[in-house]
Design an enzyme around this catalytic site. Sequence first.
Site: not given
Length: 335
Positions: A155, A186
Amino acid sequence: MVKATILGAAGGIGQPLSLLLRLNKKIDELSLYDIVNTVGVSADLSHIPTPQLIKGYVPKDKSDNETIKIALQGSDIVIIPAGIPRKPGMTRDDLFKINAGIVKSLIHQVGINCPNAFICIISNPVNSTVPIAVEELKKLGVYNPKKVFGITTLDNLRLEQFLSDSLNNKVSTTDLYNDVLTIGGHSGDSIVPVINSWNKNFNDNESYDKLINRVQFGGDEVVKAKDGKGSATLSMATAAYRFVDNLLDAIKFNKIIKEVAFVKIDELETFKLPFFITKHTQYFSLPITIDQEGIKLVEFPGYLTEKEVLMTKHAVEKVKVDVSKGFNFVHGSKL
């Protein structure tokens, strides 16, 4: 001597990650384990000249626990990318049903054979697989909250690259590496991109929202681009390598490093965590400080915009649900 073991080393993430770690001079022994093909992967990588010892392990059958025992013994770091990749139309909930059992069984072996190892979990959905790992380690009586990480680094890589793209590459990703980060979870909108002073570069909400959405759903972009024949494997391997490489500095050289990971925050020392996080969830991806013993401190970013605060509050609720799924998988009861 540092030994690193990859569980799931022959898969789409495991192979490129194995290659990257083969080239890492901080690792003295690299152990590769998977249910198929690992001996071949190891043989291939062994032709790359480094002083590192490398070996691949494949179980003889489904009941063979001796092979994974040998693969894990003496490991300082265990990295787990094992599981199936996401396919078109597949949600992270679909992934959970399959990958949860894989992670639970592998973590069980880690807990038995190398309970003091640093554990880096890549297998998705991380918001649920990390709680599965924690609860399984607790059942074995070997859980160390300072040494279990859910790897959310991809990310951060996406945010660095996509923000640089949005700024027409006027700012290098190297500069952004030290100034932007993602927190939360996530998966999807549990991911909260925090872009600090770079907010001033967005004069309209549309371009900002586009950036946020692209970071949150970057995995879908890759699955679609690969036409259903793969997912984010190369970028994930790169992300995992960045995290592990930093972690190695702490383990081998006793350096104090800064990272971001999905961790169990209620059993760690924290600094300035908002009440709306600590009240509602035991897990969150946040900036952490790590030394040779593991996580020293979990912190909250120094400043969030009003929109980032709202996204964080939303992420808390999403993570809470995902954590419950992982906990229930191990215990069969509600949190």
